[in-house]
Enzyme design. Structure first.
Site, PDB file in Angstrom:
ATOM      1  N   THR A 194      39.749 -42.581 -40.631  1.00  0.00           N
ATOM      2  CA  THR A 194      41.135 -42.918 -40.969  1.00  0.00           C
ATOM      3  C   THR A 194      41.162 -44.045 -41.995  1.00  0.00           C
ATOM      4  OG1 THR A 194      41.761 -42.321 -38.719  1.00  0.00           O
ATOM      5  CG2 THR A 194      43.338 -43.663 -39.967  1.00  0.00           C
ATOM      6  N   THR A 235      40.429 -43.753 -30.024  1.00  0.00           N
ATOM      7  CA  THR A 235      41.379 -44.700 -30.607  1.00  0.00           C
ATOM      8  C   THR A 235      42.643 -44.698 -29.767  1.00  0.00           C
ATOM      9  OG1 THR A 235      40.460 -44.644 -32.824  1.00  0.00           O
ATOM     10  CG2 THR A 235      42.754 -45.304 -32.653  1.00  0.00           C
ATOM     11  N   ASN A 244      38.797 -39.169 -30.991  1.00  0.00           N
ATOM     12  CA  ASN A 244      40.073 -38.933 -30.324  1.00  0.00           C
ATOM     13  C   ASN A 244      41.122 -39.915 -30.845  1.00  0.00           C
ATOM     14  OD1 ASN A 244      41.782 -37.668 -28.412  1.00  0.00           O
ATOM     15  ND2 ASN A 244      41.588 -39.456 -27.068  1.00  0.00           N
ATOM     16  N   TYR A 245      42.151 -39.377 -31.444  1.00  0.00           N
ATOM     17  CA  TYR A 245      43.210 -40.232 -32.006  1.00  0.00           C
ATOM     18  C   TYR A 245      44.554 -39.567 -31.706  1.00  0.00           C
ATOM     19  CZ  TYR A 245      45.425 -43.325 -35.518  1.00  0.00           C
ATOM     20  OH  TYR A 245      46.202 -44.249 -36.162  1.00  0.00           O
ATOM     21  N   LYS A 258      34.747 -41.437 -29.892  1.00  0.00           N
ATOM     22  CA  LYS A 258      35.419 -42.641 -30.377  1.00  0.00           C
ATOM     23  C   LYS A 258      36.876 -42.470 -29.988  1.00  0.00           C
ATOM     24  CE  LYS A 258      36.795 -43.044 -34.564  1.00  0.00           C
ATOM     25  NZ  LYS A 258      37.229 -43.438 -35.920  1.00  0.00           N
TER      26      LYS A 258
HETATM   27  C1  ELE Z   1      40.785 -46.357 -35.950  1.00  0.00           C
HETATM   28  C2  ELE Z   1      41.832 -46.380 -37.040  1.00  0.00           C
HETATM   29  C3  ELE Z   1      43.224 -46.167 -36.521  1.00  0.00           C
HETATM   30  C4  ELE Z   1      39.460 -46.814 -36.492  1.00  0.00           C
HETATM   31  C5  ELE Z   1      38.849 -45.100 -38.343  1.00  0.00           C
HETATM   32  C6  ELE Z   1      38.631 -45.725 -37.017  1.00  0.00           C
HETATM   33  O1  ELE Z   1      39.481 -45.698 -39.196  1.00  0.00           O
HETATM   34  O2  ELE Z   1      38.330 -43.982 -38.557  1.00  0.00           O
HETATM   35  O3  ELE Z   1      44.734 -48.737 -34.262  1.00  0.00           O
HETATM   36  O4  ELE Z   1      45.884 -46.660 -35.068  1.00  0.00           O
HETATM   37  O5  ELE Z   1      45.303 -48.465 -36.689  1.00  0.00           O
HETATM   38  O6  ELE Z   1      40.721 -45.081 -35.395  1.00  0.00           O
HETATM   39  O7  ELE Z   1      41.746 -47.623 -37.682  1.00  0.00           O
HETATM   40  O8  ELE Z   1      43.523 -47.156 -35.606  1.00  0.00           O
HETATM   41  P1  ELE Z   1      44.966 -47.789 -35.395  1.00  0.00           P
HETATM   42  O9  ELE Z   1      37.726 -45.355 -36.331  1.00  0.00           O
END
Ligand code: ELE
Length: 289
Positions: free
Chosen positions: A43, A156, A131-132, A154
């Site tokens: 992300t 989130t 997992n998000y 992972k």
């Molecule tokens: C978190 C993201 C989203 C970290 C990635 C990550 O960036 O791929 O808390 O919704 O901003 O999944 O930063 O997190 P939030 O592994």
């Protein structure tokens, strides 16, 4: 305990294209300062906005500088997903990961099981599930994970009980939490943290690992609260954009900016952010010693 810190690494863009040299230098810098591994094309790395060619180039570049990399290969085009897994098979890396496609529409669960299982069957590297639920609308919980053969998750989620449930129900699964606000806690009770803040305060994470192993929880929590303040500040401007300015400022080298539709900060915003960041930079420097 492993106390693992994984950085979901930003993708530096210059004139609309990934700057691979800047990315390699940034990956090297954070690994040198105590980050254990990087998570590319996630992300924070704006993975969903990258073309297949760009993702392939990132896999090659990152694996040229380290074998401590997990690559997020998930997407909506299965041919591209397969091409990325195959590219990763040819590279010396730690693993591949995917979030739940198609992010914005529901598909029956067995489709998702088949999606992850086909990645696991094709990959020669360990497979991690990203997992998000807040982002994808689908919670790949412990009961879902028990249906596929993967190495880790992972998660989130700001719900720590949700992350712990994987450990309780699937003890051999590697479990990381992806919320910056739970980084310290994840070092203590899970296998580690995937924290975007590791892009800009890697030395603080190094110190947090030492604190965790020494049982210095008061100092660990102090570092966590400083991270929280920086992340909250960045969120005011749109975190995916602000993280470029925060990283350039705190790391002392230029990591470029995001690319539309994630727009860079405007001039006035950047000035405001950096002004507020100056005090936090000092504290981070003091605390990292
Ligand atoms: C978190 C993201 C989203 C970290 C990635 C990550 O960036 O791929 O808390 O919704 O901003 O999944 O930063 O997190 P939030 O592994």
């Amino acid at each position: 305990m492993a106390y693992e810190v994984i950085a979901p690494v930003i993708t530096p863009f210059v004139r609309g294209a990934p700057d691979l040299e800047a990315m390699k230098a940034h990956v090297k810098a954070i690994l040198d300062q105590g980050v254990d591994a990087v998570f590319a094309c996630g992300t924070t790395g704006l993975g969903p906005s990258l073309s297949l060619q760009e993702k392939l180039a990132i896999v090659r570049s990152v694996s040229d500088v380290t074998n401590r990399a997990i690559v997020q290969i998930g997407g909506l085009n299965m041919d591209e997903v397969v091409a990325l897994v195959k590219e990763c098979n040819d590279r010396d890396i730690m693993g591949v990961a995917s979030f739940a496609p198609p992010y914005y529409q529901r598909i029956p669960e067995w489709h998702l099981v088949k999606y992850f299982q086909s990645i696991a069957d094709l990959s020669e590297h360990p497979v991690y599930v990203y997992n998000y639920p807040a982002g994808t609308g689908k919670d790949l919980d412990a009961s879902f994970i028990s249906k596929i053969s993967v190495t880790g998750i992972k998660d989130t989620s700001e719900n720590l009980a949700h992350s712990l449930e994987y450990k309780r129900k699937l003890p051999s699964l590697k479990v990381y939490n992806g919320s910056d606000f739970l980084a310290a806690t994840s070092l203590l009770v899970l296998d580690g943290t995937v924290a975007s803040a590791a892009n800009f305060v890697p030395m603080l994470f190094s110190k947090m690992k030492r604190d965790a192993s020494a049982g210095q929880t008061a100092s660990l929590v102090k570092a966590q609260f400083l991270i929280d303040q920086i992340v909250e500040l960045g969120r005011k401007y749109g975190y995916l954009s602000a993280i470029y300015d925060i990283t350039s400022y705190l790391m002392g080298y230029n990591v470029g900016g995001p690319r539309p539709p994630v727009f860079p900060l405007e001039h006035g915003e950047r000035e405001q952010l950096l002004k507020q960041l100056a005090r936090l930079k000092e504290q981070a420097g003091e605390m990292s010693k």
